[in-house]
Design a protein around this motif. Structure first.
Motif, PDB file in Angstrom:
ATOM      1  N   GLN A   1       0.836  -1.180   0.000  1.00 60.94           N
ATOM      2  CA  GLN A   1       0.000   0.000   0.000  1.00 60.94           C
ATOM      3  C   GLN A   1       0.882   1.244   0.000  1.00 60.94           C
ATOM      4  O   GLN A   1       1.834   1.339   0.755  1.00 60.94           O
TER       5      GLN A   1
ATOM      6  N   ASN B   1     -11.653  -0.439  -2.070  1.00 68.03           N
ATOM      7  CA  ASN B   1     -13.022  -0.489  -1.558  1.00 68.03           C
ATOM      8  C   ASN B   1     -13.626   0.895  -1.380  1.00 68.03           C
ATOM      9  O   ASN B   1     -14.688   1.013  -0.798  1.00 68.03           O
TER      10      ASN B   1
ATOM     11  N   PHE C   1     -11.614   8.062   0.972  1.00 72.22           N
ATOM     12  CA  PHE C   1     -12.123   9.216   1.720  1.00 72.22           C
ATOM     13  C   PHE C   1     -11.147  10.381   1.618  1.00 72.22           C
ATOM     14  O   PHE C   1      -9.933  10.190   1.469  1.00 72.22           O
TER      15      PHE C   1
ATOM     16  N   TYR D   1     -10.290  13.804   4.056  1.00 73.47           N
ATOM     17  CA  TYR D   1     -10.516  14.466   5.327  1.00 73.47           C
ATOM     18  C   TYR D   1      -9.792  15.808   5.325  1.00 73.47           C
ATOM     19  O   TYR D   1      -8.759  15.975   4.675  1.00 73.47           O
TER      20      TYR D   1
ATOM     21  N   TYR E   1     -16.390  11.102   0.039  1.00 73.61           N
ATOM     22  CA  TYR E   1     -16.176   9.670  -0.148  1.00 73.61           C
ATOM     23  C   TYR E   1     -16.455   9.329  -1.605  1.00 73.61           C
ATOM     24  O   TYR E   1     -17.457   9.765  -2.179  1.00 73.61           O
TER      25      TYR E   1
ATOM     26  N   LEU F   1      -6.223  15.138   3.834  1.00 69.94           N
ATOM     27  CA  LEU F   1      -5.744  13.754   3.933  1.00 69.94           C
ATOM     28  C   LEU F   1      -6.528  12.860   2.985  1.00 69.94           C
ATOM     29  O   LEU F   1      -7.758  12.825   3.027  1.00 69.94           O
TER      30      LEU F   1
ATOM     31  N   ILE G   1      -9.616   2.882   1.565  1.00 74.29           N
ATOM     32  CA  ILE G   1      -9.957   1.793   2.473  1.00 74.29           C
ATOM     33  C   ILE G   1      -9.060   0.607   2.135  1.00 74.29           C
ATOM     34  O   ILE G   1      -8.784   0.346   0.962  1.00 74.29           O
TER      35      ILE G   1
ATOM     36  N   GLY H   1     -11.336  -4.043   3.862  1.00 77.50           N
ATOM     37  CA  GLY H   1     -12.494  -3.189   4.120  1.00 77.50           C
ATOM     38  C   GLY H   1     -12.675  -2.846   5.572  1.00 77.50           C
ATOM     39  O   GLY H   1     -13.761  -2.445   5.992  1.00 77.50           O
ATOM     40  N   THR H   2     -11.627  -2.993   6.367  1.00 76.25           N
ATOM     41  CA  THR H   2     -11.750  -2.821   7.811  1.00 76.25           C
ATOM     42  C   THR H   2     -11.141  -1.528   8.328  1.00 76.25           C
ATOM     43  O   THR H   2     -11.449  -1.114   9.439  1.00 76.25           O
ATOM     44  N   ALA H   3     -10.262  -0.908   7.553  1.00 74.62           N
ATOM     45  CA  ALA H   3      -9.565   0.268   8.073  1.00 74.62           C
ATOM     46  C   ALA H   3      -9.153   1.174   6.923  1.00 74.62           C
ATOM     47  O   ALA H   3      -9.175   0.780   5.759  1.00 74.62           O
ATOM     48  N   LEU H   4      -8.792   2.408   7.255  1.00 69.06           N
ATOM     49  CA  LEU H   4      -8.306   3.369   6.270  1.00 69.06           C
ATOM     50  C   LEU H   4      -6.788   3.388   6.267  1.00 69.06           C
ATOM     51  O   LEU H   4      -6.141   3.159   7.281  1.00 69.06           O
TER      52      LEU H   4
ATOM     53  N   PHE I   1      -4.047   6.096   5.561  1.00 65.98           N
ATOM     54  CA  PHE I   1      -3.945   7.544   5.375  1.00 65.98           C
ATOM     55  C   PHE I   1      -2.659   7.921   4.659  1.00 65.98           C
ATOM     56  O   PHE I   1      -1.577   7.410   4.973  1.00 65.98           O
ATOM     57  N   GLY I   2      -2.772   8.855   3.700  1.00 71.11           N
ATOM     58  CA  GLY I   2      -1.597   9.502   3.152  1.00 71.11           C
ATOM     59  C   GLY I   2      -1.035  10.473   4.182  1.00 71.11           C
ATOM     60  O   GLY I   2      -1.649  10.725   5.220  1.00 71.11           O
TER      61      GLY I   2
END
Lengths: 110, 113
Positions: free
Chosen positions: A2, A30, A33, A35, A48, A87, A91, A95-98, A100-101
């Protein structure tokens, strides 16, 4: 694996339009987002995308191209209060967590 | 509005101490997350939980543990604090639906001396 890539810093003037790009490489996709995070504050949800195309929300729009692993956040009619970090967060494959850049710090000047 | 509350805004502890960071959410969310945020490194996931008594390791779980005894509360524990754990810690919660956003607390700025 990733990997999320976005510019570290950008500057713009009030009233202008700015586009913050994000490229991502994740094992699966998946959804993604965006932020906003003002200095010393919590991140807040902006947008999203899960399908290709543009999602518009007032002055802010977000675009996604799944085939290119690419998204951008478009901010129109910039205001001083838009000075913040933005940010990008796809996902993860499960599919459980993000993921982040590191964020893009936008400075808006008058 | 979703409210995610972190027990302390600022915290100073000493090396070797056991440190507890508490997070409570009031929207009956199934998922809860702990992140740390450092300059130049962004937000990194430490642990998350998708149900009571369940936990999953994130990207950087070493030196941390978590506890979720009740649905609304998710605790982050530094078993023996070290100076490299000085950071901003952010808690977040979300529904089980991955299409829904995470909601973040205001963060705890932890300094380990």
């Amino acid at each position: 694996g990733q990997n999320i890539d976005q510019p570290t810093e950008m500057t713009a003037t009030e009233g202008a339009i700015v586009q913050i790009n994000c490229t991502y490489q994740t094992s699966g996709f998946n959804g993604l987002f965006w932020y906003q995070q003002h200095a010393g504050e919590a991140p807040t949800f902006l947008s999203y995308n899960v399908l290709d195309g543009l999602e518009e929300k007032g002055r802010f729009s977000s675009f996604l191209s799944r085939s290119k692993g690419y998204s951008y956040l478009l901010l129109k009619e910039l205001q001083m209060k838009d000075s913040a970090s933005y940010l990008c967060a796809p996902i993860n494959q499960a599919g459980t967590a993000l993921i982040f850049g590191k964020g893009t710090t936008l400075s808006v000047s008058s | 509005d979703v409210k995610v509350t972190q027990s302390s805004r600022y915290l100073v502890k000493r090396t070797g101490e056991k440190v507890f960071l508490e997070c409570v959410q009031d929207m009956d969310h199934e998922n809860m997350f702990w992140y740390r945020q450092d300059p130049g490194l962004g937000l990194r996931l430490i642990y998350f939980s998708y149900d009571v008594k369940m936990k999953e390791k994130g990207d950087i779980p070493e030196g941390y543990s978590v506890s979720r005894e009740k649905k609304e509360r998710f605790s982050l524990i530094l078993e023996s604090a070290s100076t490299n754990q000085t950071s901003m810690y952010l808690c977040a919660s979300s529904t089980r639906d991955s299409n829904q956003p995470q909601h973040f607390g205001d963060g705890t700025r932890l300094s380990i001396l």
